[in-house]
Each structure stands twice: as C-alpha cells, then as structure tokens.
Design an enzyme around this catalytic site. Structure first.
Site, PDB file in Angstrom:
ATOM      1  CE  LYS A 190      -4.559  -0.864   0.158  1.00 41.96           C
ATOM      2  NZ  LYS A 190      -4.742  -0.859  -0.316  1.00 41.96           N
ATOM      3  CB  CYS A 382      42.299  18.128   6.900  1.00 40.72           C
ATOM      4  SG  CYS A 382      41.658  19.863   6.942  1.00 40.72           S
ATOM      5  CG  LEU A 383      41.406  19.307  13.480  1.00 43.18           C
ATOM      6  CD1 LEU A 383      41.846  20.663  13.505  1.00 43.18           C
ATOM      7  CD2 LEU A 383      39.876  19.351  13.971  1.00 43.18           C
ATOM      8  N   GLY A 384      43.427  16.225  11.681  1.00 42.44           N
ATOM      9  CA  GLY A 384      44.172  14.786  12.525  1.00 42.44           C
ATOM     10  C   GLY A 384      45.324  15.528  12.180  1.00 42.44           C
ATOM     11  CG  HIS A 508      39.574  16.575   3.509  1.00 42.20           C
ATOM     12  ND1 HIS A 508      39.411  15.727   4.466  1.00 42.20           N
ATOM     13  CD2 HIS A 508      40.482  17.321   3.729  1.00 42.20           C
ATOM     14  CE1 HIS A 508      39.093  16.718   5.213  1.00 42.20           C
ATOM     15  NE2 HIS A 508      39.475  18.046   4.712  1.00 42.20           N
ATOM     16  CD  GLU A 510      39.116  12.382   3.728  1.00 47.60           C
ATOM     17  OE1 GLU A 510      40.195  12.533   3.562  1.00 47.60           O
ATOM     18  OE2 GLU A 510      38.104  13.277   4.675  1.00 47.60           O
TER      19      GLU A 510
HETATM   20  N1  GLN Z   1      39.539  23.245  10.945  1.00 44.54           N
HETATM   21  C1  GLN Z   1      40.876  22.792  10.109  1.00 44.54           C
HETATM   22  C2  GLN Z   1      40.851  23.833   9.524  1.00 44.54           C
HETATM   23  O1  GLN Z   1      39.588  24.753   8.724  1.00 44.54           O
HETATM   24  C3  GLN Z   1      40.326  21.385   9.670  1.00 44.54           C
HETATM   25  C4  GLN Z   1      39.950  21.491   8.897  1.00 44.54           C
HETATM   26  C5  GLN Z   1      39.292  19.960   8.450  1.00 44.54           C
HETATM   27  O2  GLN Z   1      39.214  18.737   9.190  1.00 44.54           O
HETATM   28  N2  GLN Z   1      38.973  20.060   7.140  1.00 44.54           N
HETATM   29  O3  GLN Z   1      41.840  24.632   9.137  1.00 44.54           O
END
Ligand code: GLN
Length: 549
Positions: A190, A382-384, A508, A510
């Site tokens: 349905k 990145c932030l990592g 990035h 990924e």
């Molecule tokens: N905040 C951080 C920056 O702008 C990392 C960005 C992110 O991890 N995409 O540089």
C-alpha cells in the site's frame, strides 16, 4: 544527445536512492556507456558546506572545489569518475540565480514566479551536463521524498521535461519501500501504491519501480505492485537489503534493471556488462584473510555519515589487503591522559579525523601522543594532521603553549595558523581553501614510497595551515614536511622519521578513493596496521614462551 533518467523516492527518506542511482549508473557504464549522475537537493542552503555534519553527514568536495552532498561520494566511488559543481544543485542555488537575474533586469516587466522561472532554471541545470556532449546518459537523483512541499518544483520540472522530450530520451525510476509487518507476517504494497499515486498527482508517472524490501518479493506481489502502479511486471525491481552497498549493482543486474532502462531509452547495440574488476573487488572484500582494528578518533562518531568517505576508503583498502578492517569509534571528547591506554591498546592503528572547532581536540592530541610513543601506525587527516603537529610541538619540542589559532586565537606559539588569504575572509560559505591542489613530495620519504610519485594532486577543505615559521625546528627534531604545495610552500604532508608509520596530511585523500582505485594512503595504512597486529601477536607468543620456560 544524452538521455535522461530521473530517480525519485517515495514512502520514506534514507531508502538509498543514491546507491540505487549509482548502481544503475555502474551497470550502464559497464556496458560501455558514458554516464554521470547529478543530485538536486530541495533545501535552501546554497550548498551543504555550511551545514553541521549532524544535519547532513559529510560534505563531499569535488576536484573543482564544490562543497556537495555525500551522495556524490558514492557516485565517484562507484563510477571511478570525477564529479563537479554542476553535479549538485540545491533550491538555494536555483533561487539565487533567478533572483540575481531579476536584479540584473533580465525579466524586466515580468512577474517572477515558480512556474516558469524557477522551473526553467531547474530544467536548464538538469540538462547542463547532457548538453556538454560528454555523456550518453545523465542520471538525476531528486533529493527528498515525493509529496514534500519543497521538492514540488523539481518534480514539476521533470514533468515538463518528460513532456518536451521524445519518449525514448527520458524516464523516471521511483524508489519505494515495501515494509514487512511481522505481526501479519506479510509484505505490504500500500505505501508504494500511495507514493506512486502522489507522484502521478504531480504529473509524473514512473517507468520503473524499485522496491526496497527486507524479504524477497514474490511474482504475485510484483504483479500486484505493477497492476496498481500501472507499470509492466518486469518493471518492478526488487531491492533486497544487501550486506554491503557494493553488492547492489549485482543485485540490480540480476533483477534486470539495466535491461529495462536500455529498452525504454531505445539504446541498442550495447555491450555485455563488464564487471570483472568489480566482482574481483567483492570477492576480496567478502573473503578476508586477516582482521585489524582501526581507531577512528573524532567528535561526530555517533553519526557514521559524518565520516562516510573515510569509512568507504577503508572498505576499498581492506579489500586490496584482503583484510577485514574493523573500525572502532573513539569519541575524542572523552579521551584523557588517564584512560588513553585503556581505550587504545587493543587497536592496530589510529586515524585522527578531520574537524572544525575546539570540541574534542585535546583528546585527539592525547591519542596522537599514544600512537607516537607506542609506535602504533598513525594517520592524521586535515585537523588530524594539525593535531599531530601540535602534539609534537608540545611533547617533543617542549613548547607547552603550542596550539592552533583556531582553538586559541591569542596563543603565543601558533604552530597552526590561519592562511594568509583567509585573514580577510568574512563570509562562511564556499570560502575555505577548496578542491584540488598540487603537492610535491620529497624523494626517499614515506610519502614518496606510498605514492610512488614526486608530484600529486589532492583535494582540500580547510582554513588553517602548518606555520612555516617553525618548520626548521620541527624538521630538526624529526617531524618532516615530506609534501609541500609547489606554488605556496604550504606544508601538505608531515611524517615522523623515527616511527614505522606516522603520517599526517592537510588534504582529504578519502575523497579520491574508489572501488577501482583505492587510495594508496589508506592501502598502506592498512598494511602497516596489519604488520603492527602481527608483531603484537608475535611479541605475546614470545612472552608466553619465555614465561613457560
Ligand atoms: N579546522 C581545520 C581547518 O580549517 C581543519 C579542517 C578539516 O579538518 N577539514 O584548517
């Protein structure tokens, strides 16, 4: 001239329209056709770049720097092609274009209305990729669920296009749900009938119905759906829940979705589907020979869509290594010096995730320290990567105050600082360093070994950067900038010299891993984690043997 397939959704959201669209595209591509997919989203944001991951999952970034819906990630991963800004359009973007035109006087004297002005702009954008001459088929996924007020103009645009085009150039595939009522032990049609009726009221009649279901649809049930929804029985396609999204193209092949589509679009002389690579990937994925545990350290771990591309990259890399990668989500906010060992000791590798803002960063830094000191494979994105730089500054160089100005604007040791061109940026939307940029890699480094190249290109989405003022000190102490942007000197990759596998990247990776092209950074990270796991077992055995003696 390209032909157009529109994919709509009914009954509920989250039925996996993106995966069905990508699977159909994969099958058509495997028969030698040139296919692309685009997504039209009904929300008012210009793009999802300003949306919190909790709202909308990950923001996928294309080569040309568009911040887009995460479904574009699926399209790229399935088809092994690049998408672009043109592949993701929102209501916000449509209205912005129309309103700008109105201000420019292009509609002078006319009342600007949803029909025809908004629908004309939607149609123009729906046809754009087809007009490029690059594709045989353009699949358009309409976001939202049929019946939503906000998706009405999109459905109306599809109605008009269907009316304007020759019958064989355009078709509609409607995805619905056939729920199973356990009390009645019955599948119910349905909701599907109602959603097709709703779509028909809006003037669009589907040519194919794809029914998501937890149980097989009998021929009788298919006939019932066909009769009430006014399609031929072979145009009712069963979409059973799959163990992995990568099985879906094969399920659709079995159901004959591609053949029905080719018939309706009167495409003749197509090849038999060549899915050898795809099947090879699935074979490896389904029969792993080993298993590792990777810690994903992030602050959005409750919502898996927030790290979609990272998780899929691990699926690709795991398959290459014939290794099952189990992701262990570790909430960065709750990692402390006291509990870090307990939380991480069972793991074989650590990935510190991208992110924005200060919530959870100290936990990330503590996790990096653990990986560095325990020689556990580490991968920072990145932030990592920025957290790895801060950790090194604080704990190896002894700069206790080291920080990013994103977290502490007035820090007296800004090892991560705002990029020069970002300092004047006031607006938030689309203003980060976005899209593909080049990176030169130093010979003889781990990065060089991983990529087997000295010049690469990767996608970005950030505002802060490694502060080159401190570069010499880092290098001397053993954190090497192994990748740099050739134009700006911006550090793109850092790695530790006295560690078996410790790498951080400002970009990035990924976003570029696909089934047919798994990303080398993920492939090598999984390999390193496998080695680490084997080593752990060996150490344990040796210890046991010693104890027994
Ligand atoms: N905040 C951080 C920056 O702008 C990392 C960005 C992110 O991890 N995409 O540089």
């Amino acid at each position: 001239m390209a032909k157009f397939i529109f994919v709509t959704g009914g009954v509920t959201s989250s039925l996996g329209k993106g995966i069905i669209a990508a699977s159909l595209a994969k099958l058509l591509q495997s028969r030698g056709l040139k296919v692309t997919i685009q997504k039209f989203d009904p929300y008012i944001n210009i793009d999802p770049g300003t949306l919190n991951p909790y709202e909308h999952g990950e923001c996928f970034v294309t080569e040309d720097g568009a911040e887009t819906d995460l479904d574009l990630g699926h399209y790229e991963r399935f088809l092994n092609i690049h998408t672009s800004q043109a592949n993701n359009v929102t209501t916000g973007r449509i209205y912005q274009t129309v309103i700008n035109k109105e201000r420019d006087g292009e509609y002078l004297g006319k009342t600007v209305q949803v029909i025809p002005h908004i629908t004309d702009e939607i149609k123009r954008r729906m046809l754009l990729l087809g007009d490029s001459g690059m594709y045989d088929i353009v699949i358009t996924e309409l976001g939202g669920t049929v019946g939503d007020i906000e998706s009405l103009p999109f459905v109306e645009a599809v109605r008009q296009l269907q009316w304007e085009m020759p019958e064989e150039d355009c078709m509609v595939v409607h995805l619905t749900l056939v729920p199973y009522l356990s009390a009645a032990k019955e599948l119910k049609t349905k909701p599907t009938q109602h959603s097709v009726r709703l779509l028909s009221q809006e003037g669009v009649h589907p040519n194919v119905i794809v029914a998501r279901t937890e149980h097989p649809l009998s021929d009788e049930l298919k006939r019932k759906i066909a009769l009430f929804c006014n399609v031929k029985p072979n145009a009712v396609i069963e979409a059973m829940d799959a163990s992995t999204i990568y099985e879906v193209p094969l399920k659709m092949l079995q159901e004959g979705l591609d053949v029905i589509v080719l018939k309706k679009l009167q495409i003749n002389g197509y090849a038999a589907p060549d899915l050898a690579k795809w099947r090879g990937f699935l074979e490896k994925l389904n029969y792993p020979k080993s298993k590792i545990k990777i810690g994903l350290i992030g602050k959005y771990i409750e919502l898996q869509d927030a790290y979609k591309s990272i998780l899929e990259s691990f699926v690709h890399a795991g398959a290459v290594n014939q290794c099952k990668v189990q992701i262990v989500n570790v909430h960065s906010e709750f990692i402390t010096n006291e509990n870090v060992a307990d939380k991480l000791k069972e793991l074989d590798g650590l990935l510190v995730a991208p992110g924005f803002g200060s919530r959870g960063v100290e936990g990330k830094i503590t996790a990096v320290k653990y990986a560095r000191e325990n020689k556990m494979p580490f991968f920072g994105i990145c932030l990592g990567m920025q957290m790895a730089v801060i950790e090194f500054a604080r704990n190896v160089l002894g700069w206790e105050e080291a920080n990013s100005t994103e977290m502490k604007a007035d820090t007296n040791c800004p090892v991560i600082a705002l990029m020069e061109e970002q300092k004047k940026v006031k607006k938030k939307g689309g203003t980060m360093r976005l899209g593909a940029f080049e990176c030169d890699i130093k010979k003889g480094t781990l990065a060089n070994k991983i990529y087997n190249a000295t010049s690469i290109s990767e996608r970005h989405r950030h505002r802060w950067e490694f502060n080159n003022k401190y570069l010499a000190d880092f290098e001397k102490a053993g954190l090497l900038p192994s990748g740099k942007n050739p134009q700006t000197g911006l550090v793109e990759i850092v790695e530790l010299s006295n560690h078996p596998y410790f790498i951080g990247v400002q970009f990035h990776p990924e976003l570029k891993s696909t089934v047919e092209n798994p990303h080398p950074l993920f492939v090598n990270f999984v390999q390193a984690a496998k080695l680490y796991a084997e080593q752990k077992v060996q150490n344990k055995t040796e210890k046991l043997e010693k104890e027994t003696i």
